[in-house]
Scaffold this motif. Structure first.
Motif: not given
Length: 310
Positions: A102-104, A106-113, A149-150
């Motif tokens: 879901s985060r991807g 929106f074109g957001k980079p990976a953010n494991p934290a 929220l991702s």
């Protein structure tokens, strides 16, 4: 400061002439929790779907964070998280993969934290490698919130988020919403559970027949429209109210053991002093006196019925 969500004269009509939204205007302030109440078919889901770009408006405008949801759709949609009514998740996918995907989108980079923080916040971290099909209904709803929220939205729409979940989980989700508000997220909540709105909302909006009937601060609304009742409990039951006590705002309980008096706290005189004096003069013996404040549910029902009056 301009509202984070600015809805102006929003209309939605369908083939055949049905109007789901009839000129809705609504301004939502940054960081608040707005509870949108209304009966089935009132237009709650249509309003949310239109703001989120799922449904196309017939007329009117919506701006989110200053971005028009039609002419600047991508920027507006990036600010919005949506938790829909229906649970529509890939059953064989893992929880953490679903949220990362879901985060991807929106074109957001990976953010494991960040993903770990969200999953921990929603008590999903221990379930991160579980397949969706192995989760309970309540946990699936938590996954929907995690997905929403991702991408770090500033506005979160919750469409009946606690429908079908038990009371304990519902209260857990209220705490989650309160925590999101502390993080600065603006939350718009539609619900059938009046106590949900009463517990967590800053403002209450009432919608019926595709129209906004009222939007007001919850505390002010209850103070302005809420009535109180004084219950005078008697030591011996009555068959009827004594003639000396007959007054429009006074009634006898079904079992005859109490006189119930409705009054408005805003009035210059409540009439309570005279009532108690008259009760004593009538020779009635009091067992106890109890007051009750009308609930948000009472106010909501009155507003919707007023809206139905031709």
């Amino acid at each position: 400061m301009p509202p984070i969500v600015d809805i102006t004269d929003l209309r939605k009509s369908y083939a055949g002439g049905f109007e789901a939204l009839k000129g809705v205007s609504l301004q939502i302030e940054e960081g608040e929790i707005l509870a949108l109440l209304g009966p089935n078919g009132a237009g709650k889901t249509t309003l949310i779907s239109t703001v989120c770009g799922i449904t196309t408006a017939t007329a009117g405008t919506v701006r989110v964070g200053g971005h028009d949801t039609v002419t600047d759709f991508r920027a507006a949609r990036a600010m919005i998280g949506l938790v829909p009514q229906e649970i529509n998740l890939e059953p064989f996918e893992k929880v953490i993969s679903t949220v990362n995907f879901s985060r991807g989108l929106f074109g957001k980079p990976a953010n494991p934290a960040l993903i770990e923080k969200i999953l921990r916040q929603l008590s999903l971290w221990d379930k991160r490698d579980s397949q969706i099909r192995a989760l309970s209904g309540g946990m699936k709803r938590r996954v929907l919130i995690a997905k929403a929220l991702s991408h770090e939205p500033r506005v979160l729409f919750l469409d009946e988020p606690t429908a079908g979940v038990d009371v304990e989980l519902r209260r857990d989700m209220w705490e989650i919403v309160a925590e999101l508000k502390r993080d600065g997220v603006t939350i718009i909540l539609t619900t059938h559970y009046i106590e949900e709105a009463e517990a967590i909302a800053d403002r209450i909006g009432v919608i019926a027949g595709g129209e906004i009937l009222l939007v007001e601060d919850k505390t002010k609304l209850m103070a302005r429209m809420g009535k109180k009742e004084l219950e005078v409990q008697l030591s011996e039951p009555l068959a009827e109210i004594p003639a000396s006590l007959v007054m429009g705002a006074l009634r006898l309980s079904d079992d005859g053991t109490a006189l119930i008096y409705s009054y408005d706290t805003r009035g210059e005189r409540t009439g309570i002093t005279k009532l108690l004096s008259d009760v004593a003069a009538a020779g009635l013996v009091l067992r106890d006196v109890v007051t009750r404040q009308s609930s948000l549910e009472d106010i909501f029902v009155d507003l919707v019925h007023e809206g139905d009056t031709p």
